[in-house]
Scaffold this active site. Sequence first.
Site, PDB file in Angstrom:
ATOM      1  N   ASN A   1      44.798  46.361  48.389  1.00 46.39           N
ATOM      2  CA  ASN A   1      44.729  44.943  47.921  1.00 46.39           C
ATOM      3  C   ASN A   1      45.930  44.320  48.387  1.00 46.39           C
ATOM      4  OD1 ASN A   1      42.443  45.386  46.980  1.00 46.39           O
ATOM      5  ND2 ASN A   1      42.963  45.604  44.908  1.00 46.39           N
TER       6      ASN A   1
ATOM      7  N   ASP B   1      41.221  48.376  37.729  1.00 49.00           N
ATOM      8  CA  ASP B   1      40.928  49.007  38.810  1.00 49.00           C
ATOM      9  C   ASP B   1      41.289  50.488  38.479  1.00 49.00           C
ATOM     10  OD1 ASP B   1      40.275  47.026  40.599  1.00 49.00           O
ATOM     11  OD2 ASP B   1      42.158  46.905  41.586  1.00 49.00           O
TER      12      ASP B   1
ATOM     13  N   ARG C   1      36.203  52.797  51.694  1.00 52.62           N
ATOM     14  CA  ARG C   1      36.818  51.406  51.768  1.00 52.62           C
ATOM     15  C   ARG C   1      38.309  51.291  51.202  1.00 52.62           C
ATOM     16  NH1 ARG C   1      33.466  47.070  48.388  1.00 52.62           N
ATOM     17  NH2 ARG C   1      35.323  45.925  49.291  1.00 52.62           N
TER      18      ARG C   1
HETATM   19  N1  EPU Z   1      37.395  34.709  38.365  1.00 56.05           N
HETATM   20  C1  EPU Z   1      36.753  33.316  38.297  1.00 56.05           C
HETATM   21  N2  EPU Z   1      36.654  32.520  39.303  1.00 56.05           N
HETATM   22  C2  EPU Z   1      37.296  32.543  40.428  1.00 56.05           C
HETATM   23  C3  EPU Z   1      38.165  33.878  40.759  1.00 56.05           C
HETATM   24  C4  EPU Z   1      38.058  34.644  39.755  1.00 56.05           C
HETATM   25  O1  EPU Z   1      36.231  33.133  37.172  1.00 56.05           O
HETATM   26  O2  EPU Z   1      37.110  31.752  41.476  1.00 56.05           O
HETATM   27  C5  EPU Z   1      37.425  35.661  37.520  1.00 56.05           C
HETATM   28  C6  EPU Z   1      36.810  37.117  37.854  1.00 56.05           C
HETATM   29  O3  EPU Z   1      35.423  36.864  37.627  1.00 56.05           O
HETATM   30  C7  EPU Z   1      37.675  37.856  37.002  1.00 56.05           C
HETATM   31  C8  EPU Z   1      38.832  37.197  36.767  1.00 56.05           C
HETATM   32  O4  EPU Z   1      38.869  35.915  37.309  1.00 56.05           O
HETATM   33  O5  EPU Z   1      36.857  37.835  35.763  1.00 56.05           O
HETATM   34  C9  EPU Z   1      40.143  38.020  37.522  1.00 56.05           C
HETATM   35  O6  EPU Z   1      39.358  38.111  39.066  1.00 56.05           O
HETATM   36  P1  EPU Z   1      40.379  38.127  40.395  1.00 56.05           P
HETATM   37  O7  EPU Z   1      40.214  36.726  41.005  1.00 56.05           O
HETATM   38  O8  EPU Z   1      41.755  38.368  39.951  1.00 56.05           O
HETATM   39  O9  EPU Z   1      39.879  39.418  41.247  1.00 56.05           O
HETATM   40  P2  EPU Z   1      39.632  39.248  42.712  1.00 56.05           P
HETATM   41  O10 EPU Z   1      40.784  38.643  43.346  1.00 56.05           O
HETATM   42  O11 EPU Z   1      38.422  38.831  43.255  1.00 56.05           O
HETATM   43  C10 EPU Z   1      41.016  41.494  42.937  1.00 56.05           C
HETATM   44  C11 EPU Z   1      41.152  42.883  43.613  1.00 56.05           C
HETATM   45  C12 EPU Z   1      40.147  43.672  42.672  1.00 56.05           C
HETATM   46  C13 EPU Z   1      40.690  43.620  41.198  1.00 56.05           C
HETATM   47  C14 EPU Z   1      40.958  42.280  40.561  1.00 56.05           C
HETATM   48  C15 EPU Z   1      41.470  42.299  39.312  1.00 56.05           C
HETATM   49  C16 EPU Z   1      41.441  42.473  45.793  1.00 56.05           C
HETATM   50  C17 EPU Z   1      40.844  42.455  47.281  1.00 56.05           C
HETATM   51  N3  EPU Z   1      40.648  42.714  44.878  1.00 56.05           N
HETATM   52  O12 EPU Z   1      40.014  41.005  43.171  1.00 56.05           O
HETATM   53  O13 EPU Z   1      40.073  44.769  43.424  1.00 56.05           O
HETATM   54  O14 EPU Z   1      39.771  44.387  40.358  1.00 56.05           O
HETATM   55  O15 EPU Z   1      41.839  41.598  41.643  1.00 56.05           O
HETATM   56  O16 EPU Z   1      42.839  42.955  39.433  1.00 56.05           O
HETATM   57  O17 EPU Z   1      42.698  42.305  45.741  1.00 56.05           O
HETATM   58  C18 EPU Z   1      39.278  47.213  43.849  1.00 56.05           C
HETATM   59  O18 EPU Z   1      40.254  47.309  44.497  1.00 56.05           O
HETATM   60  O19 EPU Z   1      38.498  47.862  43.484  1.00 56.05           O
HETATM   61  C19 EPU Z   1      38.940  45.563  43.368  1.00 56.05           C
HETATM   62  C20 EPU Z   1      37.854  45.350  42.806  1.00 56.05           C
END
Ligand code: EPU
Length: 419
Positions: free
Chosen positions: A23, A304, A396
């Site tokens: 990530n 995670d 992945r």
């Molecule tokens: N959210 C919104 N709107 C948005 C973006 C996010 O409502 O536009 C919400 C999400 O639904 C969630 C919260 O905000 O409830 C936090 O989500 P976040 O945006 O932080 O997650 P992400 O950026 O989509 C990354 C990691 C995930 C990890 C999450 C939380 C990467 C590529 N992915 O996802 O990793 O679970 O942060 O820490 O960095 C994994 O590695 O298995 C994985 C899913």
Amino acid sequence: MDKFVVYGGNRLEGSVKISGSKNSVLPIMAATLLASGTFEIENVPDLRDVATMSHLLRIIGAEVIFKENKLIINTERCSFFEAPYELVKTMRASIYVLGPLMGRFGRGKISYPGGCALGPRPIDLHLKAMETLGAQIDLEGGYIIAKGDKLKGAEINFPISSVGATGNTLMAAVLAEGTTVLTNAAIEPEIVALEEFLVDMGAKIEGIGKRKITITGVNKLSPIKKSVIPDRIEAGTFMVAGAITGGNIEIQNVDVRHITNIIDNLEKTGTKIRVKDNSLIIEAPDRIQPVSVKTEAYPGFPTDMQAQWIALMSIADGTSTVIETIFLNRFNHVSELKRIGARIDMDGNKALVTGVKELKGAPVMSSDLRASASLILAALVAKGRTDISRIYHIDRGYEKIEKKLRSLGAEITRTEGSL
Ligand code: EPU
């Protein structure tokens, strides 16, 4: 399709080295689009998501070479500003190219990310931030069409902490005209690493690692050479592997500052943890004590690690609760863990886990990356044979997981399966 065959019961011993963070490398790869020239990125994990992001950068026009955990990316000839459906549907992190494409080229066409095994995952915060910076966003044929010749700095307050929205907005703002102030920005180590990467490229960012970040746009950024931080979730997964198998293992190449929450909770289970520079020594107790956790944004307990924690609690000496607050439906692993004897009752986003003395091997199916990790962990301790199908999910995000586990004494092999 490949599957894992695991014979459980072996106590893990020996040492294992943690790879670079998935990530962290994904947004960094996207950030290379912000400057023209050749980047060198080291300590890159050999993962399917890295291959997918490389593919996406090549479509955009970059040259990408991956060899011996090093990426060389040349971004001089980028001329096609699109992230196609075929790639975005396999990796949502493709959305990370939106910010850099808007920042450097003022346009981007990104397939709108659809459903996800973790439940609803909106991207409204990404799009709203781009609009606040002056982009025009339209949706056409399942694609986000973003335009805005020169973005302008603005104040953006995120209503919830989002890793992806913070990363994307940072990458758009570093080349925008004027000053951007982000409040309630994410502070995950992967965001801090991105901020440092951008600063090394020449960006002006104040408040690195803070909830309030001030970005002063610059005209141009330059390519750099940088190493990826260790993967804190892979480290946490191996910590649980040591504990769940009654093992005694050394985990090398960790950044202890990033995993203090996991260390604190694992210690409460009775596991002894010694920190030696950038290594951890894990010594499992005779029986794991139950410890309840609730997932939260960093520095809270990571979502995670939730699936892996439920696997560990499945064999604890008592009852614990695991509450998921980030992705409320992220519980695909529960029904599969039950197939190998775990006792878990769900109440909305709360899992009540009653530890059992013994799990029993059975065929199970992976549904997403961390769910797959939790099934492997449970299989390592389950009596007899567990077949885990659809393991492409694990590739992945975990580099050579079966080789690493085998080097610690686990009996796990990859074979061709029918599912
Ligand atoms: N959210 C919104 N709107 C948005 C973006 C996010 O409502 O536009 C919400 C999400 O639904 C969630 C919260 O905000 O409830 C936090 O989500 P976040 O945006 O932080 O997650 P992400 O950026 O989509 C990354 C990691 C995930 C990890 C999450 C939380 C990467 C590529 N992915 O996802 O990793 O679970 O942060 O820490 O960095 C994994 O590695 O298995 C994985 C899913």
